[in-house]
Design a protein around this motif. Structure first.
Motif, short mmCIF file in Angstrom:
data_model
loop_
_atom_site.label_atom_id
_atom_site.label_comp_id
_atom_site.label_asym_id
_atom_site.label_seq_id
_atom_site.Cartn_x
_atom_site.Cartn_y
_atom_site.Cartn_z
N SER A 60 0.97 -1.24 -0.10
CA SER A 60 0.04 -0.01 0.00
C SER A 60 0.97 1.25 0.03
N LEU A 61 1.98 1.31 0.57
CA LEU A 61 3.09 2.41 0.64
C LEU A 61 3.53 2.61 -0.85
N LEU A 62 3.83 1.55 -1.55
CA LEU A 62 4.34 1.62 -2.76
C LEU A 62 3.33 2.24 -3.70
N TRP A 63 1.82 1.84 -3.60
CA TRP A 63 0.91 2.21 -4.27
C TRP A 63 0.30 3.53 -4.00
N LEU A 64 0.54 4.25 -3.03
CA LEU A 64 0.08 5.50 -2.21
C LEU A 64 0.22 6.18 -3.43
N PRO A 65 1.75 6.60 -3.76
CA PRO A 65 1.99 7.85 -4.78
C PRO A 65 1.29 7.67 -6.01
N ILE A 66 1.35 6.20 -6.44
CA ILE A 66 0.94 5.89 -7.79
C ILE A 66 -0.72 6.38 -7.88
N ALA A 67 -1.32 6.07 -6.63
CA ALA A 67 -2.87 6.39 -6.57
C ALA A 67 -3.06 7.77 -6.72
N ILE A 68 -2.27 8.67 -5.96
CA ILE A 68 -2.66 10.13 -5.90
C ILE A 68 -2.16 10.65 -7.25
N ALA A 69 -1.18 10.00 -7.92
CA ALA A 69 -0.89 10.73 -9.11
C ALA A 69 -2.01 10.15 -10.42
N TRP A 70 -2.40 9.05 -10.17
CA TRP A 70 -3.27 8.30 -11.23
C TRP A 70 -4.66 8.92 -11.02
N PHE A 71 -5.24 9.18 -9.64
CA PHE A 71 -6.50 9.83 -9.31
C PHE A 71 -6.56 11.13 -9.77
N ALA A 72 -5.69 11.98 -9.93
CA ALA A 72 -5.45 13.29 -10.36
C ALA A 72 -5.81 13.61 -11.83
N ALA A 73 -5.23 12.50 -12.72
CA ALA A 73 -5.79 12.29 -13.81
C ALA A 73 -7.04 11.71 -14.11
N HIS A 74 -7.47 10.83 -13.21
CA HIS A 74 -8.78 10.08 -13.60
C HIS A 74 -9.51 10.19 -12.09
N PRO A 75 -10.29 11.29 -12.01
CA PRO A 75 -10.97 11.67 -10.95
C PRO A 75 -12.05 10.46 -10.62
N LEU A 76 -12.21 10.37 -9.45
CA LEU A 76 -13.10 9.29 -8.88
C LEU A 76 -14.63 9.70 -8.61
N THR A 77 -15.56 8.89 -8.94
CA THR A 77 -16.99 9.17 -8.66
C THR A 77 -17.35 8.44 -7.47
N PRO A 78 -18.38 8.64 -6.80
CA PRO A 78 -18.99 7.92 -5.67
C PRO A 78 -19.19 6.69 -6.09
N ARG A 79 -19.72 6.21 -7.20
CA ARG A 79 -20.12 5.05 -7.77
C ARG A 79 -18.87 4.10 -7.81
N VAL A 80 -17.88 4.73 -8.72
CA VAL A 80 -16.68 3.98 -8.99
C VAL A 80 -15.71 3.62 -7.60
N LEU A 81 -15.73 4.58 -6.63
CA LEU A 81 -15.28 4.33 -5.50
C LEU A 81 -15.80 3.10 -4.73
N VAL A 82 -17.13 2.98 -4.47
CA VAL A 82 -17.81 2.04 -3.95
C VAL A 82 -17.44 0.71 -4.85
N LEU A 83 -17.43 0.66 -6.01
CA LEU A 83 -16.98 -0.43 -6.61
C LEU A 83 -15.83 -0.99 -6.33
N ALA A 84 -14.61 0.06 -6.58
CA ALA A 84 -13.32 -0.43 -6.29
C ALA A 84 -13.28 -0.96 -4.79
#
Length: 308
Positions: free
Chosen positions: A201-225
Motif C-alpha cells: 500500500s505504501l508503494l501504491w499510495l503515490p501511484i494512486a495520488i498521481a493516477w486519480f489526479a488524472a482519473h477523478p473518482l466518482t462515488p459509484r466508482v469508489l464503491v465498486l473499487a
C-alpha cells in the motif's frame, strides 16, 4: 488391518458423535472454501465494472489500500522486530501482490474474467506438479497444456497481450505460494500477508495520488473499487483461514479448482461475458487437471496449506 473408515463406522454404531461432528466440520469447511471462491470472483467482477472510469491500475491501487486497511488492524504485524529472514519474503510478497493483481486485472480487461482467472490458475497447478515425474502428474500437466491451447485458440485475432498478462499473473501466483510457505515458517497466521499488504500500500499510495489526479473518482466508482478490495482480498483471506482448520489442504485444493468455472459464470452474469464452446473445453481441462493433481494429495495423505 482396521481402516479409518471402519473405525469411524464402529464409533458411530457405538453412539460416538465425533465422526458426525467431523463430517459436519468438513462440510462447513467446504462451504467456506466455495464462499471464498464466489466472493473473490464477484469482487473481481465489481472491479471490472470500474475499468471504464479508472482502469485496472486505479482498481488495483484502491484494492491494495483497502486490503492493507483491513488486514493490518487484525494481524498487527510487529515490523520493528523483523530481521532479514522476515523482511526479505515480506518485500518479495509485496512486489508479488502488486504484479499479480495488476497483471490479472489487465488480463480481465482484455480477455474477460473467466479466461483471465483460468490462465492465472496455471500458477498453483504448476507449483503442485513442479518436479514430479510420476505418470499421473505428467498427464495432468499435458491436460492443462491442452486446456491452454483450447482456451486461447491461437490465431490472427488472439489477444496476445491479454493472454500474456494472464500468464504473468500465473507466474506471480506461483511465487506467492512459494513466498507464503517461507513466511509461514517465520511469522504466525496472516501476519506476513498483512505486513506485505501494508508495504504494497505504501508503494501504491503515490501511484494512486498521481493516477486519480488524472482519473477523478466518482462515488459509484469508489464503491465498486472498495467492494472489490473487500470481496476479492480481505474476505477470502478470512474465509481461507477458517476453511483450512476444517478441511485438509488437498481437499481445499480440489474445491479451489472450481474457481475458473465460478469466474466464467460470474463474468457471464455480471459482465455479460460469454465463453465459446472451445473456451469452456479449455476451462474444463485445466480445472480437471488441477482437481486431479490435488486429489492425489488426498489419496496420498500429504497436505500443504495455502490460499490466495
Amino acid at each position: 488391518m482396521t481402516t479409518d473408515s471402519q473405525i469411524s463406522a464402529a464409533a458411530e454404531a457405538a453412539g460416538d458423535p465425533a465422526p458426525v461432528e467431523h463430517r459436519r466440520s468438513r462440510a462447513a469447511g467446504a462451504a467456506l472454501v466455495l464462499t471464498g471462491a464466489v466472493s473473490n470472483q464477484f469482487g473481481a467482477a465489481l472491479g471490472a465494472l470500474a475499468f471504464p472510469a479508472i482502469g485496472p491500475t486505479g482498481v488495483v491501487a484502491i484494492r491494495q489500500l483497502v486490503t492493507a486497511a483491513l488486514l493490518i488492524p487484525v494481524a498487527r504485524p510487529r515490523i520493528t522486530r523483523y530481521r532479514r529472514a522476515e523482511w526479505l519474503p515480506v518485500i518479495g510478497l509485496a512486489i508479488v501482490f502488486s504484479v499479480m493483481n495488476l497483471a490479472l486485472y489487465s488480463s480481465i480487461e482484455r480477455v474477460g474474467l473467466g479466461l483471465a482467472v483460468t490462465l492465472e490458475f496455471l500458477g498453483p497447478l504448476t507449483v503442485a506438479l513442479l518436479g514430479s515425474r510420476r505418470a499421473p502428474d505428467v498427464v495432468c500437466a499435458l491436460g492443462a497444456g491442452a486446456g491452454v491451447v483450447l482456451l486461447t485458440h491461437p490465431g490472427p485475432t488472439t489477444d496476445v497481450l491479454g493472454i500474456a498478462f494472464g500468464l504473468v499473473a500465473a507466474c506471480a501466483w506461483a511465487m506467492y505460494i512459494l513466498l507464503n510457505r517461507r513466511l509461514g515458517r517465520v511469522l504466525p497466521g496472516i501476519e506476513g500477508a498483512a505486513a506485505a499488504s501494508g508495504l504494497a500500500s505504501l508503494l501504491w499510495l503515490p501511484i494512486a495520488i498521481a493516477w486519480f489526479a488524472a482519473h477523478p473518482l466518482t462515488p459509484r466508482v469508489l464503491v465498486l473499487a472498495v467492494a472489490c478490495g473487500v470481496l476479492a482480498s480481505a474476505l477470502p483471506y478470512a474465509v481461507d483461514l477458517l476453511a483450512l482448520r476444517r478441511v485438509p489442504a488437498p481437499l481445499y485444493g480440489v474445491l479451489t479448482s472450481l474457481s475458473p468455472v465460478c469466474a466464467a459464470l460470474v463474468g457471464w452474469l455480471l459482465l455479460g461475458q460469454q465463453l465459446t464452446l472451445h473456451e469452456w473445453g479449455g476451462v474444463a481441462l485445466i480445472v480437471l487437471s488441477s482437481a486431479a493433481a490435488s486429489a492425489r494429495g488426498i489419496r496420498g495423505g500429504h497436505a500443504e496449506s495455502g490460499g490466495r
